[in-house]
Write a protein that holds these residues in place. Structure first.
Motif, PDB file in Angstrom:
ATOM      1  N   PRO A  41       0.390  -4.512   9.194  1.00  0.00           N
ATOM      2  CA  PRO A  41      -0.617  -3.447   9.096  1.00  0.00           C
ATOM      3  C   PRO A  41      -1.411  -3.465   7.797  1.00  0.00           C
ATOM      4  O   PRO A  41      -2.512  -2.909   7.738  1.00  0.00           O
ATOM      5  N   ALA A  42      -0.901  -4.123   6.777  1.00  0.00           N
ATOM      6  CA  ALA A  42      -1.623  -4.198   5.508  1.00  0.00           C
ATOM      7  C   ALA A  42      -2.575  -5.388   5.441  1.00  0.00           C
ATOM      8  O   ALA A  42      -3.244  -5.590   4.432  1.00  0.00           O
ATOM      9  N   SER A  43      -2.663  -6.158   6.524  1.00  0.00           N
ATOM     10  CA  SER A  43      -3.494  -7.369   6.518  1.00  0.00           C
ATOM     11  C   SER A  43      -4.951  -7.071   6.860  1.00  0.00           C
ATOM     12  O   SER A  43      -5.274  -6.081   7.513  1.00  0.00           O
ATOM     13  N   ASP A  44      -5.811  -7.986   6.426  1.00  0.00           N
ATOM     14  CA  ASP A  44      -7.235  -7.903   6.788  1.00  0.00           C
ATOM     15  C   ASP A  44      -7.415  -8.031   8.288  1.00  0.00           C
ATOM     16  O   ASP A  44      -8.321  -7.440   8.867  1.00  0.00           O
ATOM     17  N   GLU A  45      -6.539  -8.810   8.936  1.00  0.00           N
ATOM     18  CA  GLU A  45      -6.624  -8.998  10.385  1.00  0.00           C
ATOM     19  C   GLU A  45      -6.407  -7.676  11.123  1.00  0.00           C
ATOM     20  O   GLU A  45      -7.147  -7.343  12.046  1.00  0.00           O
ATOM     21  N   ALA A  46      -5.393  -6.910  10.718  1.00  0.00           N
ATOM     22  CA  ALA A  46      -5.134  -5.607  11.351  1.00  0.00           C
ATOM     23  C   ALA A  46      -6.303  -4.659  11.128  1.00  0.00           C
ATOM     24  O   ALA A  46      -6.731  -3.957  12.052  1.00  0.00           O
ATOM     25  N   GLU A  83      -5.508   4.900   8.224  1.00  0.00           N
ATOM     26  CA  GLU A  83      -4.886   4.907   9.549  1.00  0.00           C
ATOM     27  C   GLU A  83      -4.338   3.555   9.991  1.00  0.00           C
ATOM     28  O   GLU A  83      -3.391   3.509  10.763  1.00  0.00           O
ATOM     29  N   VAL A  84      -4.897   2.457   9.508  1.00  0.00           N
ATOM     30  CA  VAL A  84      -4.362   1.152   9.910  1.00  0.00           C
ATOM     31  C   VAL A  84      -2.916   1.013   9.441  1.00  0.00           C
ATOM     32  O   VAL A  84      -2.101   0.370  10.107  1.00  0.00           O
ATOM     33  N   LEU A  85      -2.569   1.628   8.336  1.00  0.00           N
ATOM     34  CA  LEU A  85      -1.200   1.549   7.824  1.00  0.00           C
ATOM     35  C   LEU A  85      -0.231   2.383   8.653  1.00  0.00           C
ATOM     36  O   LEU A  85       0.978   2.197   8.570  1.00  0.00           O
TER      37      LEU A  85
END
Length: 98
Positions: A41-46, A83-85
């Motif tokens: 979740p901490a990636s640029d892809e996510a 929110e991605v996290l």
């Protein structure tokens, strides 16, 4: 062949995909093989996957993800990064042809 991203915030279905076993999906009326990968979740892809999903579905962003919609229905970047996290993004690496 290609990639498909699935996003969730509250469902637990994705836990069935954590073991790196191939799955079969029905896409546009065809069965296709895919390999699921739970994305960090901490990636640029996510972040990019969730951004694309919420750009295409701004009401979902507002209702389920607490991400406000800005100009051109683009997700508010500050909300999105928060929110991605809290979300799960699953990448499906789809096999070519079948």
């Amino acid at each position: 062949g290609g990639r498909l991203y699935l996003c969730t915030r509250s469902s637990a279905w994705w836990r069935n995909l954590r073991h790196g076993r191939p799955v079969e999906l029905r896409l546009r009326g065809r069965d296709v093989a895919a390999m699921p990968v739970v994305v960090d979740p901490a990636s640029d892809e996510a972040l990019a996957a969730l951004r694309a999903f919420l750009t295409a579905n701004p009401r979902t962003g507002e209702m389920l993800y607490a991400v406000r919609s800005g100009p051109g229905h683009r997700p508010n970047e500050e909300d999105l990064r928060r929110e991605v996290l809290r979300s799960v993004v699953v990448r499906m690496d789809v096999a070519a042809g079948r």
